[in-house]
Design a protein around this motif. Structure first.
Motif, PDB file in Angstrom:
ATOM      1  N   ALA A 170       0.617  -0.918   0.185  1.00 28.20           N
ATOM      2  CA  ALA A 170       0.024   0.242   0.735  1.00 28.20           C
ATOM      3  C   ALA A 170       0.986   1.365   0.385  1.00 28.20           C
ATOM      4  O   ALA A 170       0.328   2.182  -0.221  1.00 28.20           O
ATOM      5  CB  ALA A 170      -0.827   0.078   1.330  1.00 28.20           C
ATOM      6  N   VAL A 171       1.781   1.593   1.510  1.00 25.02           N
ATOM      7  CA  VAL A 171       2.863   2.283   0.672  1.00 25.02           C
ATOM      8  C   VAL A 171       3.202   2.123  -0.366  1.00 25.02           C
ATOM      9  O   VAL A 171       3.384   4.020  -1.300  1.00 25.02           O
ATOM     10  CB  VAL A 171       4.544   2.170   1.967  1.00 25.02           C
ATOM     11  CG1 VAL A 171       5.152   3.689   1.699  1.00 25.02           C
ATOM     12  CG2 VAL A 171       3.232   2.140   3.200  1.00 25.02           C
ATOM     13  N   LEU A 172       3.615   1.991  -1.006  1.00 27.48           N
ATOM     14  CA  LEU A 172       4.432   1.517  -2.563  1.00 27.48           C
ATOM     15  C   LEU A 172       3.782   1.883  -3.674  1.00 27.48           C
ATOM     16  O   LEU A 172       3.451   2.878  -4.163  1.00 27.48           O
ATOM     17  CB  LEU A 172       5.621   0.102  -2.929  1.00 27.48           C
ATOM     18  CG  LEU A 172       6.704  -0.059  -2.418  1.00 27.48           C
ATOM     19  CD1 LEU A 172       6.752  -1.165  -2.840  1.00 27.48           C
ATOM     20  CD2 LEU A 172       7.816   1.193  -2.868  1.00 27.48           C
ATOM     21  N   GLY A 173       2.201   1.090  -3.401  1.00 29.13           N
ATOM     22  CA  GLY A 173       1.721   2.005  -5.090  1.00 29.13           C
ATOM     23  C   GLY A 173       1.009   3.426  -4.155  1.00 29.13           C
ATOM     24  O   GLY A 173       0.820   4.091  -5.390  1.00 29.13           O
ATOM     25  N   ILE A 174       0.180   3.464  -3.389  1.00 29.52           N
ATOM     26  CA  ILE A 174      -0.278   4.971  -3.044  1.00 29.52           C
ATOM     27  C   ILE A 174       0.755   6.165  -2.930  1.00 29.52           C
ATOM     28  O   ILE A 174       0.521   7.208  -3.719  1.00 29.52           O
ATOM     29  CB  ILE A 174      -1.084   5.188  -1.827  1.00 29.52           C
ATOM     30  CG1 ILE A 174      -1.940   3.636  -1.358  1.00 29.52           C
ATOM     31  CG2 ILE A 174      -2.266   6.295  -1.374  1.00 29.52           C
ATOM     32  CD1 ILE A 174      -3.108   3.095  -0.272  1.00 29.52           C
ATOM     33  N   GLY A 175       2.010   5.813  -2.131  1.00 33.43           N
ATOM     34  CA  GLY A 175       3.037   6.942  -2.581  1.00 33.43           C
ATOM     35  C   GLY A 175       3.346   7.002  -3.805  1.00 33.43           C
ATOM     36  O   GLY A 175       3.887   8.398  -3.968  1.00 33.43           O
ATOM     37  N   ALA A 176       3.294   6.180  -4.770  1.00 31.66           N
ATOM     38  CA  ALA A 176       3.680   6.238  -6.152  1.00 31.66           C
ATOM     39  C   ALA A 176       2.250   7.049  -6.778  1.00 31.66           C
ATOM     40  O   ALA A 176       2.758   7.443  -8.247  1.00 31.66           O
ATOM     41  CB  ALA A 176       3.957   5.104  -6.859  1.00 31.66           C
ATOM     42  N   GLY A 177       1.246   7.268  -6.888  1.00 35.51           N
ATOM     43  CA  GLY A 177       0.025   7.945  -7.421  1.00 35.51           C
ATOM     44  C   GLY A 177      -0.926   7.866  -7.424  1.00 35.51           C
ATOM     45  O   GLY A 177      -1.779   8.322  -7.484  1.00 35.51           O
ATOM     46  N   LEU A 178      -0.599   6.139  -6.826  1.00 33.79           N
ATOM     47  CA  LEU A 178      -1.945   5.473  -8.016  1.00 33.79           C
ATOM     48  C   LEU A 178      -3.228   5.729  -6.904  1.00 33.79           C
ATOM     49  O   LEU A 178      -3.402   6.260  -5.557  1.00 33.79           O
ATOM     50  CB  LEU A 178      -2.349   4.266  -7.474  1.00 33.79           C
ATOM     51  CG  LEU A 178      -1.067   3.587  -8.099  1.00 33.79           C
ATOM     52  CD1 LEU A 178      -1.144   1.735  -7.858  1.00 33.79           C
ATOM     53  CD2 LEU A 178      -1.308   3.328  -9.670  1.00 33.79           C
ATOM     54  N   SER A 179      -4.469   5.922  -7.325  1.00 28.03           N
ATOM     55  CA  SER A 179      -5.345   7.280  -6.948  1.00 28.03           C
ATOM     56  C   SER A 179      -6.633   5.955  -6.022  1.00 28.03           C
ATOM     57  O   SER A 179      -7.730   5.060  -6.437  1.00 28.03           O
ATOM     58  CB  SER A 179      -6.958   6.842  -7.730  1.00 28.03           C
ATOM     59  OG  SER A 179      -8.223   7.836  -7.498  1.00 28.03           O
ATOM     60  N   LEU A 180      -5.701   5.400  -4.352  1.00 25.49           N
ATOM     61  CA  LEU A 180      -6.445   4.563  -3.678  1.00 25.49           C
ATOM     62  C   LEU A 180      -6.299   5.077  -2.113  1.00 25.49           C
ATOM     63  O   LEU A 180      -4.963   5.671  -2.012  1.00 25.49           O
ATOM     64  CB  LEU A 180      -5.167   3.117  -3.484  1.00 25.49           C
ATOM     65  CG  LEU A 180      -5.733   2.333  -5.212  1.00 25.49           C
ATOM     66  CD1 LEU A 180      -4.755   1.155  -5.419  1.00 25.49           C
ATOM     67  CD2 LEU A 180      -6.980   1.424  -5.603  1.00 25.49           C
ATOM     68  N   GLY A 181      -7.067   4.564  -1.377  1.00 24.83           N
ATOM     69  CA  GLY A 181      -7.521   4.912  -0.144  1.00 24.83           C
ATOM     70  C   GLY A 181      -6.649   4.047   1.138  1.00 24.83           C
ATOM     71  O   GLY A 181      -6.068   2.983   0.546  1.00 24.83           O
ATOM     72  N   ARG A 182      -6.245   5.211   1.687  1.00 22.44           N
ATOM     73  CA  ARG A 182      -5.372   3.845   3.104  1.00 22.44           C
ATOM     74  C   ARG A 182      -6.310   3.561   3.816  1.00 22.44           C
ATOM     75  O   ARG A 182      -5.449   2.489   4.599  1.00 22.44           O
ATOM     76  CB  ARG A 182      -4.584   5.359   3.629  1.00 22.44           C
ATOM     77  CG  ARG A 182      -5.141   6.601   4.254  1.00 22.44           C
ATOM     78  CD  ARG A 182      -4.024   7.622   4.907  1.00 22.44           C
ATOM     79  NE  ARG A 182      -4.849   8.384   5.680  1.00 22.44           N
ATOM     80  CZ  ARG A 182      -4.924   9.292   5.946  1.00 22.44           C
ATOM     81  NH1 ARG A 182      -4.357   9.338   4.572  1.00 22.44           N
ATOM     82  NH2 ARG A 182      -5.856  10.053   6.681  1.00 22.44           N
ATOM     83  N   GLU A 183      -7.597   3.937   3.976  1.00 19.99           N
ATOM     84  CA  GLU A 183      -8.691   3.050   4.965  1.00 19.99           C
ATOM     85  C   GLU A 183      -8.833   2.379   4.693  1.00 19.99           C
ATOM     86  O   GLU A 183      -8.644   1.133   5.772  1.00 19.99           O
ATOM     87  CB  GLU A 183      -9.300   4.479   4.830  1.00 19.99           C
ATOM     88  CG  GLU A 183      -8.945   5.319   5.153  1.00 19.99           C
ATOM     89  CD  GLU A 183      -8.560   6.691   4.505  1.00 19.99           C
ATOM     90  OE1 GLU A 183      -8.271   6.040   2.757  1.00 19.99           O
ATOM     91  OE2 GLU A 183      -7.965   7.389   4.973  1.00 19.99           O
ATOM     92  N   GLY A 184      -8.649   1.431   3.991  1.00 19.88           N
ATOM     93  CA  GLY A 184      -9.033  -0.148   3.146  1.00 19.88           C
ATOM     94  C   GLY A 184      -8.077  -1.022   4.544  1.00 19.88           C
ATOM     95  O   GLY A 184      -8.056  -1.758   4.974  1.00 19.88           O
ATOM     96  N   PRO A 185      -6.374  -0.632   3.895  1.00 18.80           N
ATOM     97  CA  PRO A 185      -5.363  -1.142   3.949  1.00 18.80           C
ATOM     98  C   PRO A 185      -5.168  -1.111   5.735  1.00 18.80           C
ATOM     99  O   PRO A 185      -5.066  -2.099   6.171  1.00 18.80           O
ATOM    100  CB  PRO A 185      -4.567  -0.217   3.137  1.00 18.80           C
ATOM    101  CG  PRO A 185      -5.344   0.302   1.861  1.00 18.80           C
ATOM    102  CD  PRO A 185      -6.290   0.228   2.670  1.00 18.80           C
ATOM    103  N   SER A 186      -5.350   0.252   5.830  1.00 22.01           N
ATOM    104  CA  SER A 186      -5.755   0.876   7.150  1.00 22.01           C
ATOM    105  C   SER A 186      -6.313  -0.553   8.472  1.00 22.01           C
ATOM    106  O   SER A 186      -6.260  -0.697   9.243  1.00 22.01           O
ATOM    107  CB  SER A 186      -5.807   2.162   7.854  1.00 22.01           C
ATOM    108  OG  SER A 186      -4.692   2.773   7.258  1.00 22.01           O
ATOM    109  N   VAL A 187      -7.806  -0.685   8.032  1.00 26.97           N
ATOM    110  CA  VAL A 187      -8.532  -1.825   8.817  1.00 26.97           C
ATOM    111  C   VAL A 187      -8.274  -3.071   8.418  1.00 26.97           C
ATOM    112  O   VAL A 187      -8.356  -4.504   9.643  1.00 26.97           O
ATOM    113  CB  VAL A 187      -9.792  -1.753   7.681  1.00 26.97           C
ATOM    114  CG1 VAL A 187     -10.471  -3.137   7.778  1.00 26.97           C
ATOM    115  CG2 VAL A 187     -10.506  -0.291   8.072  1.00 26.97           C
ATOM    116  N   GLN A 188      -7.619  -3.709   7.691  1.00 24.40           N
ATOM    117  CA  GLN A 188      -7.053  -4.801   7.413  1.00 24.40           C
ATOM    118  C   GLN A 188      -5.653  -4.961   8.199  1.00 24.40           C
ATOM    119  O   GLN A 188      -5.814  -6.120   8.565  1.00 24.40           O
ATOM    120  CB  GLN A 188      -6.775  -5.420   6.385  1.00 24.40           C
ATOM    121  CG  GLN A 188      -6.461  -6.608   5.738  1.00 24.40           C
ATOM    122  CD  GLN A 188      -6.381  -6.970   3.875  1.00 24.40           C
ATOM    123  OE1 GLN A 188      -5.980  -6.067   3.236  1.00 24.40           O
ATOM    124  NE2 GLN A 188      -6.334  -8.567   3.955  1.00 24.40           N
TER     125      GLN A 188
END
Length: 452
Positions: free
Chosen positions: A121-139
């Protein structure tokens, strides 16, 4: 000393002290989740600040540097492919997987998912993908909750309560919203207002939020400024129209997610190259429309301070929507929670512009439409209107708007209900289980064919 500790553990292990045990373990889960999500949020905040500066520099620099950045993104895409292939439970949001575990349909290696989901999640979202941190945070929180249960050797039923508490703590820490984390556990994950669920969830959510606030302070996630108080009776019809507008706009969300997932599944490309596609698309947006990169918190903040015209708002909505679908369809780790709220804020801003042109919206209430639009979009897509209402109140600090938030959320919810919409996470879980069952059926058919 050791005898005293053993005696205390034996005393806590008694069935009649289960609530006390859940409370204590919930606090432990909250502490662990708070530190993990604080690190997760910190890394993503750094990327949100760095990416606009990077693309501004690339625009003025030699094209060689853009080529080098594309090579870095290709490497990130390959790493994401390897992560998801190594641990399929890291794919996508993570919330459908947690619901699958609670339903007894899925299993999770908590330590492995915790490590790879964080990195992916850090790599993907950090690279600019339009995804949220909240779903990964829940998992991530659910992994820690399950880990505490497994290490304490709790029975399967109690283990489920701890996993649920960790999931709620992850949401609470990601949004700085402890009450929303608790309601999310009750309304979305378990659909059970059990005191046992409540005991662990409250302890974990409050503790996790307390830990995160030591790093990020008390400020809400969205900086909406002064949100005028709206009298529900005076603007009743306008609020209903806002709920209807956002509800109908959000109807395309679930269908588009399914279409994107199916399209990527049938693309005649090597599997390792598919995560690279949205990363390369992010380069184009980085130069042309950097506002849509990442989860989208800065975009929501900019809606308050920037005077976007109606055309620009529609462009931002369409770009954010399409980029989210491309990113999520690729199956890389990352959620839809925050981008969904960003789309709701944009839909509310578009409605405010239209209402202002029609002369029915007083000056200064556009920010209210953005706040209410977030709750309405969430209520229609997730079909959890209470969670959406509480979440937006905590995220924006607009606690004086409960009545209009509930009205708009329930109106949008009814739009989804009357048009046959399904909760997005339930839909994604059903799709995953159907794919799994088809794969198992093909394996069984092949085995029978070889025996014959």
């Amino acid at each position: 000393m050791r005898q005293n500790i053993v005696a205390l553990l034996d005393w806590l292990a008694a069935p009649e002290r289960m609530k006390l045990r859940l409370f204590l373990e919930g606090n432990l889960i909250g502490v662990l989740t708070g530190f993990v999500i604080a690190a997760f949020r910190y890394l993503l905040v750094l990327s949100e600040e760095a990416l606009p500066r990077l693309y501004a520099w690339l625009a003025a620099a030699s094209p060689v540097w853009t080529t080098a950045w594309c090579a870095v993104l290709a490497a990130i895409g390959y790493v994401l492919y390897r992560i998801v292939r190594h641990e399929p439970m890291t794919s996508g949001s993570g919330i459908p997987q947690i619901e699958g575990i609670l339903a007894g349909e899925m299993q999770m290696n908590w330590a492995r998912v915790l490590a790879w989901k964080f990195i992916g999640a850090v790599l993907g979202i950090g690279a600019g993908l339009s995804l949220g941190r909240e779903g990964p945070s829940v998992q991530l929180g659910a992994c820690l909750g399950q880990g505490v249960g497994r290490m304490a050797r709790r029975a399967p039923g109690e283990d489920r309560y701890l996993l649920t508490a960790g999931a709620g703590a992850g949401l609470a820490a990601a949004f700085n919203a402890p009450l929303a984390g608790v309601i999310f556990c009750l309304e979305e994950l378990t659909k059970d207002f059990s005191p046992l669920v409540l005991m662990g969830a409250v302890a974990a959510c409050v503790t996790a939020t307390t830990v995160v606030q030591q790093f990020f302070g008390l400020a809400p996630v969205f900086h909406m400024g002064d949100v005028p108080v709206v009298e529900t009776g005076s603007f009743f019809l306008l609020l209903v129209l806002l709920g209807l507008f956002v509800g109908f706009v959000s109807l395309a969300f679930n269908r588009s997610l399914t279409f994107s997932l199916d399209t990527f599944a049938h693309l005649k490309l090597p599997a390792w190259s598919k995560p690279m596609l949205p990363l390369f698309v992010s380069v184009a947006f980085g130069f042309a429309l950097p506002q849509v990169l990442g989860g989208g918190s800065p975009l929501v903040d900019s809606l308050v301070v920037c005077d976007y015209g109606l055309t620009m708002l529609c462009v931002l909505f369409a770009a954010k929507f399409l980029f989210l679908m491309v990113c999520f369809g690729s199956g890389v780790p990352g959620g839809i929670f925050l981008p969904m709220l960003v789309l709701g804020a944009l839909a509310g801003a578009i409605f405010a512009r239209l209402a202002a042109l029609a002369g029915v919206l007083p000056d200064g209430l556009a920010v209210d439409c953005m706040v209410f639009g977030m709750a309405a979009y969430f209520a229609c897509v997730v079909k959890s209107p209470i969670t959406g209402t509480v979440l937006i109140m905590e995220m924006t600090g607009s606690f004086a708007h409960m009545l209009p938030l509930i009205l708009v959320s329930m109106t949008a919810y009814l739009v989804s209900e009357l048009t046959g919409g399904r909760p997005v996470y339930e839909m994604l879980l059903s799709r995953s289980l159907a794919i799994r069952d088809r794969a198992r059926a093909r394996i069984r058919a092949g085995s029978r064919g070889r025996r014959a």
